[in-house]
Motif scaffolding. Structure first.
Motif, PDB file in Angstrom:
ATOM      1  N   VAL A 190      55.342  41.429 -63.877  1.00  0.00           N
ATOM      2  CA  VAL A 190      54.516  41.192 -65.062  1.00  0.00           C
ATOM      3  C   VAL A 190      55.428  41.144 -66.282  1.00  0.00           C
ATOM      4  CG1 VAL A 190      52.771  42.188 -66.572  1.00  0.00           C
ATOM      5  CG2 VAL A 190      52.457  42.277 -64.101  1.00  0.00           C
ATOM      6  N   TRP A 208      49.665  38.104 -74.338  1.00  0.00           N
ATOM      7  CA  TRP A 208      49.127  37.876 -72.992  1.00  0.00           C
ATOM      8  C   TRP A 208      50.118  38.367 -71.957  1.00  0.00           C
ATOM      9  CZ3 TRP A 208      51.381  34.013 -69.672  1.00  0.00           C
ATOM     10  CH2 TRP A 208      52.440  33.309 -70.280  1.00  0.00           C
ATOM     11  N   TRP A 209      49.655  38.406 -70.724  1.00  0.00           N
ATOM     12  CA  TRP A 209      50.482  38.913 -69.632  1.00  0.00           C
ATOM     13  C   TRP A 209      50.813  37.772 -68.691  1.00  0.00           C
ATOM     14  CZ3 TRP A 209      51.532  44.067 -70.261  1.00  0.00           C
ATOM     15  CH2 TRP A 209      50.658  44.796 -71.067  1.00  0.00           C
ATOM     16  N   VAL A 248      52.103  36.748 -65.047  1.00  0.00           N
ATOM     17  CA  VAL A 248      52.094  37.430 -63.759  1.00  0.00           C
ATOM     18  C   VAL A 248      52.687  36.519 -62.698  1.00  0.00           C
ATOM     19  CG1 VAL A 248      50.633  38.575 -62.054  1.00  0.00           C
ATOM     20  CG2 VAL A 248      49.981  38.596 -64.471  1.00  0.00           C
ATOM     21  N   ASP A 303      47.274  36.948 -67.234  1.00  0.00           N
ATOM     22  CA  ASP A 303      46.286  37.988 -67.521  1.00  0.00           C
ATOM     23  C   ASP A 303      45.555  38.565 -66.314  1.00  0.00           C
ATOM     24  OD1 ASP A 303      46.928  37.831 -70.140  1.00  0.00           O
ATOM     25  OD2 ASP A 303      45.148  36.743 -70.774  1.00  0.00           O
ATOM     26  N   GLU A 304      45.665  37.931 -65.132  1.00  0.00           N
ATOM     27  CA  GLU A 304      44.992  38.502 -63.981  1.00  0.00           C
ATOM     28  C   GLU A 304      46.002  38.812 -62.899  1.00  0.00           C
ATOM     29  OE1 GLU A 304      40.444  36.903 -64.184  1.00  0.00           O
ATOM     30  OE2 GLU A 304      41.837  35.936 -62.810  1.00  0.00           O
ATOM     31  N   PHE A 351      51.554  48.417 -70.396  1.00  0.00           N
ATOM     32  CA  PHE A 351      50.695  47.968 -69.307  1.00  0.00           C
ATOM     33  C   PHE A 351      49.802  49.116 -68.886  1.00  0.00           C
ATOM     34  CE2 PHE A 351      49.812  47.660 -64.801  1.00  0.00           C
ATOM     35  CZ  PHE A 351      49.464  46.333 -64.618  1.00  0.00           C
ATOM     36  N   CYS A 393      46.514  46.230 -73.209  1.00  0.00           N
ATOM     37  CA  CYS A 393      47.798  46.605 -73.788  1.00  0.00           C
ATOM     38  C   CYS A 393      47.557  47.849 -74.624  1.00  0.00           C
ATOM     39  CB  CYS A 393      48.340  45.485 -74.663  1.00  0.00           C
ATOM     40  SG  CYS A 393      49.822  45.991 -75.568  1.00  0.00           S
ATOM     41  N   ARG A 415      44.083  41.921 -73.316  1.00  0.00           N
ATOM     42  CA  ARG A 415      43.539  42.630 -72.164  1.00  0.00           C
ATOM     43  C   ARG A 415      44.147  42.071 -70.879  1.00  0.00           C
ATOM     44  NH1 ARG A 415      38.294  44.460 -73.557  1.00  0.00           N
ATOM     45  NH2 ARG A 415      37.880  44.685 -71.346  1.00  0.00           N
ATOM     46  N   LEU A 416      43.922  42.784 -69.813  1.00  0.00           N
ATOM     47  CA  LEU A 416      44.332  42.265 -68.518  1.00  0.00           C
ATOM     48  C   LEU A 416      43.309  42.722 -67.500  1.00  0.00           C
ATOM     49  CD1 LEU A 416      45.868  44.567 -66.424  1.00  0.00           C
ATOM     50  CD2 LEU A 416      47.258  44.695 -68.466  1.00  0.00           C
ATOM     51  N   ARG A 417      43.419  42.182 -66.291  1.00  0.00           N
ATOM     52  CA  ARG A 417      42.438  42.501 -65.266  1.00  0.00           C
ATOM     53  C   ARG A 417      43.174  42.592 -63.939  1.00  0.00           C
ATOM     54  NH1 ARG A 417      37.424  38.745 -65.667  1.00  0.00           N
ATOM     55  NH2 ARG A 417      36.871  40.265 -67.257  1.00  0.00           N
ATOM     56  N   HIS A 426      38.832  37.326 -75.880  1.00  0.00           N
ATOM     57  CA  HIS A 426      39.494  37.529 -74.600  1.00  0.00           C
ATOM     58  C   HIS A 426      38.898  36.576 -73.578  1.00  0.00           C
ATOM     59  CE1 HIS A 426      41.291  39.318 -71.162  1.00  0.00           C
ATOM     60  NE2 HIS A 426      40.102  39.577 -70.649  1.00  0.00           N
TER      61      HIS A 426
END
Lengths: 281, 901
Positions: free
Chosen positions: A133, A139-140, A142, A156-157, A179, A212, A224-226, A266
């Protein structure tokens, strides 16, 4: 906490009586009912978060007792009608209350609390599913180094297998982020120039929200992330499907930064990145 | 107050008038030149109060925005400015200055002194604080306030990610006001250690003085890391030096270390004076001396030391090594011990006495409940696994408010009600006060108790909005409502303060029946505090000797006369025993502090707007003003009779006055060294401070160098940290060409300058084995010096000036060689190695250059005839500076050379 930690610890380790366990379980369910939520650390879905949630309730009970005790000791000075006590009692009070009592409580707390962190530590030899990550403003990114085609980047996922330890290698592309998927475990910072490794373990398949946690600029609140935990075989299918979708779509990642508008809600992602988002997620 | 028979009320009144003439502030706008500690302390308090109200309004804006999910009251950029400013204002512009204001106002009074050690430095500290605060507030007004959080984590605060002026405003404004805090700390430490009243040994000091001593010492060691960090970050932002940028060998975590090396002790710097207020008030209302005084003092000191070993518990989720985490976790928990000792000492005191319930006790009770709760959540946060969940959430926000509001604001408000009669001479309203308390207490708990839960339910801190459906809406609404209730409570409190000052009942003398000396004076206090300085026999002089206040007012104790020429003076004492050894002659009103602060402010503003030529001009102007200031204040005669004193009394000395019971007999054989003394005056024959080993100037330099040394230590820490901890680089294997010759030239030049400064002092001190031991306690030293001075005073002074000129030249040579060294190092903008080594070299250059200026200055003083065997303080200070500069310069050279060895 001297009064709270010992017995409570025994209870949670199943050494206490059945009745005790039932009562405390009921209490916990009641309390925990009020604090459920998609981001609640007190609504754990994995062993790391679970041990910390338990730790919290034990500490909260102990702290409550100590607070009541201290206030009562202070108030008692105004309530007593009997003769004053001398300096000797004062010294005992200072020694007992100031040294012996806190040392005992802290010793118990350390003995009980420090091991609670084990579940969040990645061990070198462990068989684990790996995820990379990289945090960006805001944003993230991945990727899955062990999956064919997984080197492609998604946003983000994070898809992980349920019941299997996951090592998340966390890096940052710009500023410091953090994270955090509270229902699965504690947070870990994404620091530019370093890689930190977090260990996640989801007990069951499901969707676990994250965010975050380190202030990272204008859109920190929306970062955000999921984490989505699948049955292991389901995960492979999912990742393959995502990879194929991705190939069909535009690249994600680098472009995202340029497209990202501060203040966007988001889940609103630019067209290219949207392709990486699985339908049924 | 019935005066003793020999000195009736009329005599006391005459003495009062005479003292008042020498001590009063100039009227009208010229009172801006006032330096009196009462005035300066109240200015600190009033200004801090204004900043507190500003911080409170900012907090209300934040709570209004967070009251409901998805609120659009503030947008993200504005919200970020406001929460950053809320934290910055409350920590830097309210908490520290407020407590310093308390200490500046109260300490001389509690110590039975008439003023602080450096009245002008106190005034300068105030102006620096005000101007630094105005820079920050100006940024807010202009809409460019800092917005990267009050701990300014880089890279977010770097030029890349915060390109505007916002972060510069923070770095400049905060550093400016920190200079104020450090000046205040030096002043407080020296005052507490050397300017008490007769017989006040360390063990008889009011406990508040111990707490302030610990806190001030912590400021000396705790603030330099942040001052250094801010300088480095500003260098990176403005000039591109690579300290924290990981792409150029820097490390953002270095900033976090430097910040929290300051930031954690900061919490205890705030807590300790507040705890000192508690330790002062509890015995008064318990009607019993503090139980376990030694334990309480010991735990304050342990707290001060231990708090420097905890900083990394703010970094448990940054990925620091596991063993380090365990160490900091255990250390953080141990801090509970000294805190618990104090709590149980307070409870034991209440139990031992017959407590009375007055308004200040209400706030102390609130402190007990709120601060214990904050301490308990602190213990929780010290546990790494729990910390990793709770860190950076609203749980931490709740915790820190419980600790800071509980540990600082509640004791502070108890102190407000307790000392209000002292300041205004009127009593507050118990009813309005109780209303204020309950609103604040209820509002506070409504705001922050539930916030623990909000945090554990996943709400990160510093988010400007949140979605519905996360379970955060209810608790946030409650917090917001509570916040406004608390604000209403503060409004009631303010109303009470203003009303009582107008219509309050006139306060009787010592309205609470306290035992400490600040209540021995009239209220509101006269400018000179006390008409004579008492000899104390215990910790609670007013309890031990009920007649003391009247005797003091009648001038029957030490220095019970107005100094000649309207000068201001107060006793200087032996650090341990409190025996009087000298008279400290204090300066009167002066415009220099204000002008020097304006020059300093000009420097900082020029740096802020990146006009570096102007900055250099500002720095030079400030330096010139400081020299002028020193020239006036030295043993020259600007201050009262100092310069005109012919010589020390040949016999007697302080011993004769101090040996007695403190009440000099009229007509006793006190030597009247100076003509025109109206009556026998205990302590008036003591030597002035400039001939003394314990001179304030000496100790001030020592403590300033402690702070300065901490800057160097932090810089060396940064160097070693980048070299050892940061992944991926180590210093080059050999120094660049040109570095070795520069080093070879710099080392002997430094040593030569230090040696010359040493010989200059030897020459000035008149060949005494240890001129510094001319402690006034030994009339001997003075006599020797005098004898020596008679032999060859002009030659000696000339030799001193010559040696100092040599030191000046050697210092300039060292500065030049060190500059050449800095220039030969790799560029600072390319890699962290170049940046940190150039910063180290820059530190050495600055010290050599300042040392040259100082040597030149003292040489001029010697030529002007202000240096003699007795007055060898200035060469002694120059020598000390050069010893430090040489050692620190050689340490820098060693550090640069070490990786190649």
């Amino acid at each position: 906490m001297a009064d709270g930690t010992g017995p409570a610890a025994a209870r949670y380790h199943g050494r206490g009586g059945r009745a005790c366990r039932t009562v405390s379980a009921c209490l916990l369910v009641l309390l925990a009912g009020c604090v459920r939520g998609p981001l609640s650390a007190l609504d754990p879905a994995g062993p790391a978060a679970e041990s910390v949630a338990r730790l919290w309730w034990v500490m909260a009970a102990g702290a409550g007792l100590i607070l009541i005790l201290m206030v009562a000791l202070g108030a008692w000075a105004f309530r007593r009608g009997r003769s004053r006590c001398g300096e000797a009692l004062g010294r005992h009070l200072i020694l007992g209350g100031g040294l012996v009592f806190p040392l005992t409580v802290l010793g118990l707390l350390l003995a009980y609390g420090l091991p609670a962190g084990r579940a969040s530590l990645p061990s070198a030899g462990e068989q684990a599913f790996r995820v990379n990550v990289t945090a960006h403003q805001w944003w993230w990114e991945v990727s899955y180094p062990d999956v064919a085609g997984g080197a492609r980047r998604f946003a983000d996922e994070i898809h992980i297998p349920a019941g299997v330890p996951v090592h998340v290698r966390i890096a940052s592309n710009d500023v410091i982020h953090s994270f955090w998927a509270p229902r699965l475990g504690g947070k870990l910072d994404a620091v530019p120039g370093r890689v930190n490794v977090a260990r996640l373990l989801a007990d069951r398949p499901g969707v676990y929200e994250g965010a975050c946690a380190e202030f990272c600029g204008v859109d920190h609140a929306r970062m955000r992330l999921r984490v989505i935990a699948h049955e292991p075989e389901e995960l492979q299918r999912q990742l393959r499907a995502m990879a194929e979708q991705r190939v069909a779509g535009a690249p994600v990642g680098g472009q995202r930064t340029a497209n990202w508008q501060p203040g966007g809600a988001h889940g609103q992602v630019p067209a290219g990145a949207a392709a990486a988002r699985p339908e049924g997620g | 107050m019935a005066g003793p028979p020999r000195a009736g009320p009329a005599a006391a009144l005459a003495l009062h008038r005479a003292l008042q003439r020498g001590w009063r502030n100039p009227p009208g706008w010229r009172s801006l030149s006032a330096v009196n500690h009462t005035t300066v302390g109240l200015r600190f308090i009033a200004t801090a109060l204004v900043f507190f109200l500003l911080g409170g309004v900012l907090a209300m804006l934040l709570r209004a925005q967070l009251a409901a999910p998805g609120a659009g009251f503030l947008d993200a950029p504005l919200y970020n400015q406001i929460f950053t400013m809320h934290g910055t204002v409350m920590m830097f512009l309210f908490a520290i200055p407020m407590l310093e204001g308390y200490a500046l106002y109260l300490l001389p009074k509690m110590l039975g002194a008439r003023d602080l050690a450096y009245p002008r430095l106190g005034a300068y500290a105030y102006w620096c604080y005000l101007f630094g605060g105005l820079i920050l507030v100006g940024g807010l007004a202009a809409g460019v306030a800092p917005d990267a959080g009050w701990f300014m984590y880089t890279p977010l605060s770097s030029a890349t990610y915060s390109p505007g002026i916002n972060s510069d405003i923070w770095l400049i404004g905060v550093t400016f006001s920190e200079i104020s805090a450090v000046c205040g700390a030096v002043e407080l430490v020296v005052t507490i250690l050397t300017q008490r009243t007769a017989g006040m040994s360390l063990a008889r000091m009011p406990v508040f003085a111990w707490y302030v001593l610990a806190a001030a010492a912590m400021i000396l060691v705790g603030f330099p890391p942040l001052i250094l960090g801010s300088i480095l970050l500003e260098l990176e932002r403005a000039l591109g030096w690579a300290f924290f940028d990981p792409t150029r060998g820097g490390d953002p975590l270095l900033w976090q270390h430097l910040f929290w090396m300051f930031g954690h002790p900061e919490v205890y710097i705030i807590f300790l004076p507040a705890a000192g207020v508690v330790s002062t008030l509890v015995p008064v209302f318990a009607r019993h001396p503090l139980v376990g005084y030694g334990w309480v003092v010991g735990s304050a000191v342990v707290l001060a030391v231990l708090s420097f070993a905890l900083w990394a518990h703010h970094m448990f989720v940054a990925g620091i090594a596991r063993p380090a985490q365990t160490f900091f976790s255990v250390a953080s928990m141990l801090i509970a011990l000294p805190t618990a000792v104090q709590f149980f000492a307070w409870i034991a005191t209440l139990w031992a006495g017959r407590p009375v319930w007055r308004l200040p006790m209400l706030y102390l009770a609130g402190f007990l409940a709120v601060f214990v709760a904050g301490g308990l959540t602190g213990v929780m946060l010290a546990l790494v696994p729990f910390n990793q969940q709770a860190h950076d959430t609203h749980f931490v926000v709740a915790h820190l408010h419980y600790v800071l509001v509980g540990g600082m604001v509640f004791p502070l408000l108890a102190g407000v009600y307790y000392w209000m009669p002292h300041v205004t001479g009127r009593m507050p309203s118990e009813r309005l006060g109780a209303w204020g308390f309950w609103l604040i207490f209820a509002g506070f708990n409504a705001t922050f108790l539930v916030m623990h839960l909000t945090g554990l339910m996943g709400m990160p801190r510093r988010i400007h909005t949140y979605d519905d459906g996360l379970g955060w809406a209810g608790p946030n609404l409650l917090s917001s409502v509570g916040g406004f209730v608390m604000a209403a409570g503060f409004a009631v409190l303010l109303l009470d303060v203003f009303l009582h000052a107008r219509v309050g009942r006139i306060a009787p003398r010592n309205p609470w029946g306290a035992g400490t000396l600040e209540w021995a004076m009239a209220t509101p206090p006269p400018a000179y505090n006390i008409a004579s300085q008492p000899r104390v026999q215990g910790r609670d002089p007013l309890w031990d000797e009920p007649a003391l206040a009247a005797q003091m007012a009648a001038g029957r104790h030490y220095l019970g006369r107005a100094a000649q020429g309207g000068g201001r003076e107060t006793l200087g004492v032996d650090m341990l025993t409190g025996e009087p050894t000298h008279r400290v002659q204090l300066p009167g009103p002066s415009w220099l502090p204000l002008i020097a602060a304006l020059a300093t402010g000009g420097f900082f503003l020029a740096v802020l707007f990146k006009s570096y030529w102007l900055a250099a001009a500002g720095a030079l102007a400030a330096l010139a003003l400081f020299l002028r200031w020193a020239w006036q204040g030295g043993s020259q005669g600007g201050d009262g009779a100092a310069g005109r004193l012919p010589a020390l009394p040949a016999r007697g000395g302080p011993g004769s006055a101090a040996a007695g019971d403190g009440l000099p007999q009229a007509g006793a054989d006190l030597p009247h060294a100076w003509e025109g003394l109206p009556q026998a005056c205990a302590g008036c024959d003591l030597p002035p401070h400039h001939v003394c080993r314990n001179a304030p100037g000496w100790w001030g330099t020592v403590y300033a160098l402690v702070a300065d040394g901490t800057v160097l230590a932090s810089l060396l820490f940064g160097y070693v940290y980048l070299w050892v901890i940061t992944p991926g680089w180590r210093p080059p294997d050999s120094l660049p060409a040109g570095a070795a010759p520069a080093m070879a030239a710099a080392a002997p030049a430094l040593a030569a300058a230090a040696a010359a400064a040493h010989f200059a002092w030897r020459a000035a001190a008149g060949g005494r084995r240890d001129g510094g031991r001319a402690s006034a306690g030994e009339g001997e030293g003075g006599r020797h010096g005098k004898g020596g001075g008679q032999a060859g005073a002009p030659q000696r002074t000339a030799a001193c000036a010559a040696w100092l000129a040599g030191a000046c030249v050697a210092g300039l040579a060292a500065a030049a060689a060190l500059s050449a060294l800095a220039a030969s190092l790799p560029p600072a903008t390319v890699h962290a190695y170049g940046a940190i080594t150039r910063a180290l070299a820059g530190y050495a250059v600055l010290h050599a250059a300042l040392g040259a200026v100082m040597a030149g200055y003292v040489a001029c003083r010697a030529r002007a005839g202000f240096v003699s065997a007795e007055r060898s303080l200035e060469p002694r200070v120059a020598r000390l500076w050069w010893m430090y500069s040489a050692v620190s310069g050689l340490a820098v050279l060693t550090a640069l050379w070490l990786p190649m060895a």
